[in-house]
Structures are given as C-alpha cells and as structure tokens.
Design a protein around this motif. Sequence first.
Motif, PDB file in Angstrom:
ATOM      1  N   ALA A 171       0.828  -1.208   0.000  1.00  0.00           N
ATOM      2  CA  ALA A 171       0.000   0.000   0.000  1.00  0.00           C
ATOM      3  C   ALA A 171       0.857   1.250   0.000  1.00  0.00           C
ATOM      4  O   ALA A 171       2.005   1.234   0.407  1.00  0.00           O
ATOM      5  N   VAL A 172       0.252   2.327  -0.488  1.00  0.00           N
ATOM      6  CA  VAL A 172       0.879   3.647  -0.367  1.00  0.00           C
ATOM      7  C   VAL A 172       0.352   4.257   0.921  1.00  0.00           C
ATOM      8  O   VAL A 172      -0.841   4.194   1.198  1.00  0.00           O
ATOM      9  N   LYS A 173       1.268   4.789   1.726  1.00  0.00           N
ATOM     10  CA  LYS A 173       0.841   5.434   2.981  1.00  0.00           C
ATOM     11  C   LYS A 173       1.085   6.935   2.874  1.00  0.00           C
ATOM     12  O   LYS A 173       2.176   7.362   2.476  1.00  0.00           O
ATOM     13  N   ILE A 174       0.090   7.685   3.238  1.00  0.00           N
ATOM     14  CA  ILE A 174       0.232   9.146   3.274  1.00  0.00           C
ATOM     15  C   ILE A 174      -0.011   9.567   4.719  1.00  0.00           C
ATOM     16  O   ILE A 174      -1.141   9.511   5.207  1.00  0.00           O
ATOM     17  N   LEU A 175       1.084   9.904   5.419  1.00  0.00           N
ATOM     18  CA  LEU A 175       0.971  10.226   6.835  1.00  0.00           C
ATOM     19  C   LEU A 175       0.949  11.739   7.004  1.00  0.00           C
ATOM     20  O   LEU A 175       1.887  12.433   6.606  1.00  0.00           O
ATOM     21  N   ILE A 176      -0.107  12.246   7.608  1.00  0.00           N
ATOM     22  CA  ILE A 176      -0.263  13.705   7.751  1.00  0.00           C
ATOM     23  C   ILE A 176      -0.244  14.064   9.227  1.00  0.00           C
ATOM     24  O   ILE A 176      -1.064  13.565  10.012  1.00  0.00           O
ATOM     25  N   CYS A 177       0.724  14.938   9.585  1.00  0.00           N
ATOM     26  CA  CYS A 177       0.880  15.305  10.995  1.00  0.00           C
ATOM     27  C   CYS A 177      -0.324  16.108  11.486  1.00  0.00           C
ATOM     28  O   CYS A 177      -0.611  17.184  10.976  1.00  0.00           O
ATOM     29  N   GLN A 178      -1.028  15.544  12.449  1.00  0.00           N
ATOM     30  CA  GLN A 178      -2.212  16.240  12.973  1.00  0.00           C
ATOM     31  C   GLN A 178      -2.163  16.354  14.489  1.00  0.00           C
ATOM     32  O   GLN A 178      -3.105  16.013  15.192  1.00  0.00           O
ATOM     33  N   GLY A 179      -1.009  16.819  14.976  1.00  0.00           N
ATOM     34  CA  GLY A 179      -0.972  17.304  16.349  1.00  0.00           C
ATOM     35  C   GLY A 179      -1.582  18.697  16.328  1.00  0.00           C
ATOM     36  O   GLY A 179      -2.025  19.182  15.284  1.00  0.00           O
ATOM     37  N   THR A 180      -1.562  19.358  17.488  1.00  0.00           N
ATOM     38  CA  THR A 180      -2.132  20.713  17.536  1.00  0.00           C
ATOM     39  C   THR A 180      -1.452  21.628  16.526  1.00  0.00           C
ATOM     40  O   THR A 180      -2.110  22.409  15.830  1.00  0.00           O
ATOM     41  N   GLY A 181      -0.105  21.506  16.407  1.00  0.00           N
ATOM     42  CA  GLY A 181       0.647  22.349  15.472  1.00  0.00           C
ATOM     43  C   GLY A 181       0.222  22.095  14.037  1.00  0.00           C
ATOM     44  O   GLY A 181      -0.020  23.028  13.267  1.00  0.00           O
ATOM     45  N   GLY A 182       0.111  20.819  13.666  1.00  0.00           N
ATOM     46  CA  GLY A 182      -0.266  20.450  12.305  1.00  0.00           C
ATOM     47  C   GLY A 182      -1.658  20.956  11.967  1.00  0.00           C
ATOM     48  O   GLY A 182      -1.893  21.543  10.902  1.00  0.00           O
ATOM     49  N   LYS A 241      -5.953  19.444   8.472  1.00  0.00           N
ATOM     50  CA  LYS A 241      -7.252  18.819   8.155  1.00  0.00           C
ATOM     51  C   LYS A 241      -7.640  19.104   6.699  1.00  0.00           C
ATOM     52  O   LYS A 241      -8.169  18.240   6.009  1.00  0.00           O
ATOM     53  N   GLN A 242      -7.340  20.337   6.254  1.00  0.00           N
ATOM     54  CA  GLN A 242      -7.648  20.695   4.864  1.00  0.00           C
ATOM     55  C   GLN A 242      -6.762  19.887   3.904  1.00  0.00           C
ATOM     56  O   GLN A 242      -7.210  19.450   2.846  1.00  0.00           O
ATOM     57  N   VAL A 243      -5.491  19.686   4.304  1.00  0.00           N
ATOM     58  CA  VAL A 243      -4.587  18.896   3.459  1.00  0.00           C
ATOM     59  C   VAL A 243      -5.096  17.453   3.369  1.00  0.00           C
ATOM     60  O   VAL A 243      -5.158  16.856   2.285  1.00  0.00           O
ATOM     61  N   GLU A 244      -5.533  16.915   4.499  1.00  0.00           N
ATOM     62  CA  GLU A 244      -6.061  15.539   4.499  1.00  0.00           C
ATOM     63  C   GLU A 244      -7.297  15.442   3.601  1.00  0.00           C
ATOM     64  O   GLU A 244      -7.430  14.510   2.793  1.00  0.00           O
ATOM     65  N   ALA A 245      -8.187  16.441   3.727  1.00  0.00           N
ATOM     66  CA  ALA A 245      -9.420  16.414   2.933  1.00  0.00           C
ATOM     67  C   ALA A 245      -9.085  16.457   1.442  1.00  0.00           C
ATOM     68  O   ALA A 245      -9.724  15.783   0.623  1.00  0.00           O
ATOM     69  N   GLU A 246      -8.056  17.224   1.090  1.00  0.00           N
ATOM     70  CA  GLU A 246      -7.678  17.351  -0.322  1.00  0.00           C
ATOM     71  C   GLU A 246      -7.097  16.027  -0.846  1.00  0.00           C
ATOM     72  O   GLU A 246      -7.405  15.615  -1.973  1.00  0.00           O
ATOM     73  N   PHE A 247      -6.275  15.363  -0.027  1.00  0.00           N
ATOM     74  CA  PHE A 247      -5.755  14.046  -0.446  1.00  0.00           C
ATOM     75  C   PHE A 247      -6.920  13.082  -0.676  1.00  0.00           C
ATOM     76  O   PHE A 247      -6.987  12.404  -1.705  1.00  0.00           O
ATOM     77  N   THR A 248      -7.839  13.048   0.287  1.00  0.00           N
ATOM     78  CA  THR A 248      -8.945  12.094   0.199  1.00  0.00           C
ATOM     79  C   THR A 248      -9.794  12.392  -1.053  1.00  0.00           C
ATOM     80  O   THR A 248     -10.139  11.483  -1.816  1.00  0.00           O
ATOM     81  N   ARG A 249     -10.073  13.677  -1.264  1.00  0.00           N
ATOM     82  CA  ARG A 249     -10.908  14.064  -2.417  1.00  0.00           C
ATOM     83  C   ARG A 249     -10.223  13.695  -3.736  1.00  0.00           C
ATOM     84  O   ARG A 249     -10.801  13.033  -4.599  1.00  0.00           O
ATOM     85  N   LEU A 250      -8.948  14.080  -3.867  1.00  0.00           N
ATOM     86  CA  LEU A 250      -8.279  13.875  -5.159  1.00  0.00           C
ATOM     87  C   LEU A 250      -7.932  12.408  -5.427  1.00  0.00           C
ATOM     88  O   LEU A 250      -7.920  11.981  -6.576  1.00  0.00           O
ATOM     89  N   ILE A 251      -7.670  11.646  -4.373  1.00  0.00           N
ATOM     90  CA  ILE A 251      -7.406  10.209  -4.588  1.00  0.00           C
ATOM     91  C   ILE A 251      -8.649   9.572  -5.223  1.00  0.00           C
ATOM     92  O   ILE A 251      -8.551   8.786  -6.177  1.00  0.00           O
ATOM     93  N   ALA A 252      -9.831   9.968  -4.721  1.00  0.00           N
ATOM     94  CA  ALA A 252     -11.084   9.424  -5.277  1.00  0.00           C
ATOM     95  C   ALA A 252     -11.330   9.978  -6.679  1.00  0.00           C
ATOM     96  O   ALA A 252     -11.561   9.220  -7.635  1.00  0.00           O
ATOM     97  N   GLU A 253     -11.245  11.304  -6.811  1.00  0.00           N
ATOM     98  CA  GLU A 253     -11.594  11.939  -8.093  1.00  0.00           C
ATOM     99  C   GLU A 253     -10.680  11.505  -9.232  1.00  0.00           C
ATOM    100  O   GLU A 253     -11.101  11.313 -10.364  1.00  0.00           O
ATOM    101  N   LYS A 254      -9.387  11.362  -8.933  1.00  0.00           N
ATOM    102  CA  LYS A 254      -8.435  11.059 -10.003  1.00  0.00           C
ATOM    103  C   LYS A 254      -8.224   9.551 -10.190  1.00  0.00           C
ATOM    104  O   LYS A 254      -7.429   9.125 -11.014  1.00  0.00           O
ATOM    105  N   GLY A 255      -8.893   8.767  -9.357  1.00  0.00           N
ATOM    106  CA  GLY A 255      -8.746   7.312  -9.461  1.00  0.00           C
ATOM    107  C   GLY A 255      -7.312   6.864  -9.222  1.00  0.00           C
ATOM    108  O   GLY A 255      -6.757   6.047  -9.966  1.00  0.00           O
TER     109      GLY A 255
END
Length: 593
Positions: free
Chosen positions: A6-17, A23-37
């Motif tokens: 699998a490909v892993k995309i780890l996004i730092c989501q501590g308070t600083g992240g 959260k917006q970066v995560e949402a964009e990964f999730t959206r584009l992974i689906a949209e672009k297949g």
Amino acid sequence: MSDNAAVKILICQGTGGISAGAKQVEAEFTRLIAEKGIVAQVGKRCDVVKTGCRGLCANDVLVDIITPELGRVTYDFVVPADVEAILDQHIVANEVIEKKKAKEYYNTFVDQQMRVVMTGCGQIDPERLDAYIEEDGFKAIEKCVKEMKPAEVIDEVKKSGLRGRGGGGFPTGMKWSFCAASPGNHKYLICNADEGDPGAFMDRSILEGDPYCVIEGMMIAAYAIGCDAGYVYVRAEYPLAIDRLQKALDTCYEKGYLGKNIQGWGFDFDMRIKKGAGAFVCGEETALMASIEGERGMPRPRPPFPAVKGLWGFPTNINNVETFANVRHIINKGFEWYASLGTDTTKGTKIFAVTGKVKHTGLVEVPAGMSVRDVIYKVCGGIANNRKFKAVQAGGPSGGCIPAEVLDTPVDYDSLIKAGAMMGSGGLVVMDETTCMVDVARFFLTFTKMESCGKCVPCRIGLKAMLDILEKITEGRGEMADIDTLLEMGATIKKASLCGLGQTAPNPILSTVKYFRNEYEAHIIDKRCPSNSCKELLLWQVIPEKCVKCGACLRACPSNAIKWEKGQVAELVKENCTKCKSCYDACRFMAIE
Ligand SMILES: Cc1cc2nc3c(=O)[nH]c(=O)nc-3n(C[C@H](O)[C@H](O)[C@H](O)COP(=O)(O)O)c2cc1C
Ligand code: SF4
Ligand code: SF4
Ligand code: SF4
C-alpha cells in the motif's frame, strides 16, 4: 506500516499540524485520490493516515509519503494546493518533487534523535486501537498479567533505572514499591499531565500522538502496585489531547481493555480524565490531588506521602505522562536493553522542548547523556540568524541558566543540577547574545511569583520582594548591595518554602548571578544593559558605518520612528521611539545599538 503493497500518506495532525491546516490537506488528499482514481492508477491501496506530532512543528504541515518504490519521503509546509502534484508526480510517476521535499536539516533533526517514547507519534493514527495493536500494543500488559507477579514487574522497572520524567527524577520502581507496600484494597493511580512549564509540550504531544501507550503504562503500574482506579489529570487548555485520550479510553472500555476482568485476564482497572484549570502549582502532586478532590489546588505538607495517604486518603501513586509512556518498552524489550541507554544515573531517553533563539525549534527525544551542545547544534541546527550562543535555560521556570563554558554538560539529572540547572520536565530555552540575563531572571520570577499559591510566607512575600529588586536593577535603580540581598533571599526561600515551586523559584536568579554577575554589575554601576534589552536603559541609535541601507528597520518599526529612503542610511527619530526593540531585532547587520 507493515503493509508494503500500500501507499501510505501520513499527515501530521498534532495541535501544530492542525493549526497549520492539516485537516484541509487531508481532505484534499482524500478528495483527489477518489476523483483522479489514484488507486486504480497505481494498482495499490492508498491509505491517508492522520498521525501525531513529529517534533518539528515549525515546518507543518508535514506529510510523509511511503511507497514501495521510493521508500519514505517527507514534504514540509504542505498546503492543499500542493496535493495534486504530490499525487501525480510522487505517487503515480514515482518521482520525488525535490523542491517541495523537506530540506536536509529535517533529516538531520530526525536522524540525530532516538525515538523510544515517541515511536508511535508521527507513525500511527492515535484514534485507532488496531493501529496501536499492530505496533505490539497491549503486549506488555498481557505479558505482565500472564507471566509476571506484580513484584516482578516492579523489580523489572527498578532494574531498568527509569526515573520520573515529571521533574524530580525519583526512581519509578522504588516509588511503585512504596505504594504497593501500603496496606489497603483500594489504591489510586494518577497520571500527571498538567504540564505547566511554559514552552513544554512533550506530554501533550504524547497524549495527542499515542494515547494508548500512556493507558498501557498506567495499566502496568496499576497491576504492579495493586491500584484499581486511575485518573489522568490534564489541563483544560489541551482540548485535542483530552479528546484523543477520551476516545482511546472509550474504545478501551468497548473492547475490554479497561474495566472488570480485562481481556479475561482476571485483572480490573478503571480510568478517567480530570481536567485541570491550568494553574502551574496544580502540577505539584499534593495540589493536584486537592484539585481532583474538588478543593483549591494548594500543596499540602508531606509526610504523609501520597503512597501512604493520597487521593481521598487512600494510598496513591503519581507519575508523569512520559514516565508511563516508557514502561511498555521496558517490559517488551527487557530492563537490560533500557538500562543500556543513557548514563550511569539517568537511563533511557529524554524528550526536550527546545525553544528560543535556535534554528529549528521543536520536540526532540535523545538518549540521556547527549551533551547540551549536541542537542542545540547537532539536532536543532545551532543558533538562529548567525548570532552567538549566550546561555540555555534548562528545567522550566524554576530551572537555571547554563552558559557556554558548561555547554558540554550531559543531559542527565545529576549533571544538570551540578551545572546549576535541572532537567525539570525537559524545557530548553536557548538564548543568544541579544538576551539580557537579568531580564531573563526577571521574566521567570514574574511567572513563578504569579503562580505562587500564597500558602506560605517565604514564597508569597519572598518572591515578590525578589522581583521588586530585579525590576529596580533592570530599570537602572539598582545598588550593589541588591546582589547580595538577592542571593540571601534566594537561599532562604529555597530552604523555607513548603513545596517545590518556592523551593526552586529562585534558581534562575541564583544561576544568572553565578554565571553572569558582570551583567548585573553593568546594570547597577554603568546603568547600561549590555544586551540592549532592558527598555528603561536603552537609547537606540543607528551606527551609520554599519548600516547597509537595507530598510528592514523601517518595515519593523511600529511607531514611525525610523526615517529611511532607498540608498540612504537609516535615521532614528528619538521623539517617536517607544524603545520596542523591533528595529534592533530586524537589523541583521548589528547597525542599531
Ligand atoms: C510547582 C510544581 C509543578 C509541577 N508540575 C508538574 C507537571 O506539570 N507535570 C508533572 O508530571 N510533574 C510536575 N511536578 C512534579 C510532581 O509533583 C510529581 O513529582 C511528578 O508528577 C511525579 O511523577 P514522576 O515521578 O513520574 O516524575 C511539579 C512539581 C511542582 C513543585
Ligand atoms: S511554596 Fe509557594 S506555591 Fe508552594 S505552597 Fe508555598 S506559597 Fe504555595
Ligand atoms: S536594518 Fe540595519 S542595515 Fe538595514 S537600514 Fe536599518 S539600520 Fe541600516
Ligand atoms: S525601538 Fe521600536 S519604536 Fe524605536 S525606532 Fe526601533 S522599532 Fe521604532
């Protein structure tokens, strides 16, 4: 991370992240992974994983991409607009985006560390029990309950040499044995997550990034000591840590890792969170227990010690977050392994929150015994803006200041005390040549004076009197006799105060007088602040020979007190100047004095 297909995309989501937009970066990964297949394009699963903090919060949002072809690559300062390129170029075309990749110093920052306590932070999803279990989660408590008697667990922790990470460095196994020896069937276990030292955030990061490891550490302690109920005392200013810990506790109850007859092992343990209101003194163990009991958070005289008479009068054991987070590794890997890390008197690793005038601020975990110099220069890249190191304040607001002469002091409990500082919870505030040491002492004393609970006279009156003297000195009204008065009062307050707050509050003054007496004398005799820091003693001016006509001071000045035009030397208008020092900080050519 065991799934190579699998490909892993780890996004730092501590308070600083999260505050940098994770959260917006995560949402964009999730959206584009689906949209672009993307999954169909690469023929592999693409897992978007939110993780805890990796320590270099200044570079958030940090994103690690792990692919079988390219291994692990870190991108920093990622914003949603970068996501499409990362997917297309890195994940689909297997080409690293060099200009977006974290620079070499990021790897140095990571490679120079030794992550034991923070292994899970930045690696696993802190909200998924199965992610923790995949990383050997709850193996240690299972081993304890199934294969070891409680006394053997205590012995293992004693032999590991683990000492409490909350500041005092008390041997953990020995502390557990005291509480275990107290008679009674009902005993409490408390995790101290008050973390009141300004600038320290290691406990918050552990709770945000790997809450299950703290729960497991507490379960092991509870089994070893015979505690049936536990509290985690977390300050209310840590909403994300509280939220993730609460989710982890709820999941543990749901899946049978807390409550009665845990996993059918015949062991019971209940846990809950108590939110604190953020008073520094509530980190002191007796004040903390008073706060849980609903009383005002004020320290109580000891003895009786908590191990004998603690929360609501029952035997109680209290340890820090980082202390508990160490425990599962000791049980899993054995005391010999743990004792092989660190120095003779301080075993294992220690997490430091490095802040101040250093190039790369953040959380670093290093083996005990690494020199302060290496933490600052090798891990954190040295002093920012090419300025000269002056001192490092170690041990939180009650710690001491270490000058360049003793920069090779190893970071262990005893060496830091010998150098006039202390480990405390692990705060390291780095100061450069522009920092006034008298002002630093005043700053920390202002904090401890404000946080004093007022119960005992030496601390309540003494700290105020010391602060008055420091203010006099920084305003140019000091006398030479003030230095001796500060030393005498400091020694008395340390001896006569009831709790650790008063007993350590004079440390910043005592250590700065010891190592930087010349700065006190310059303020008193010459009415001059050698670091150009104490506002009342300043009269700023531009040194025309040094000015390179760059205009940075004009942009920094909030008071219209700089005159500058392109190609001209800057000029300072004294009548408008509020002595805020912004121009001095902005000038990289030391042309303002
Ligand atoms: C004023 C004051 C504040 C303290 N704040 C904390 C704190 O925020 N976190 C902590 O773990 N210990 C703090 N301590 C130390 C605790 O009283 C206690 O020693 C510690 O939690 C024990 O855990 P350990 O043995 O694992 O270090 C503080 C002590 C004092 C005197
Ligand atoms: S030393 Fe200070 S903080 Fe501690 S009990 Fe006395 S007044 Fe309160
Ligand atoms: S920032 Fe310094 S060098 Fe630049 S114009 Fe101002 S005084 Fe001159
Ligand atoms: S000290 Fe502050 S107010 Fe004065 S000139 Fe510099 S930036 Fe302006």
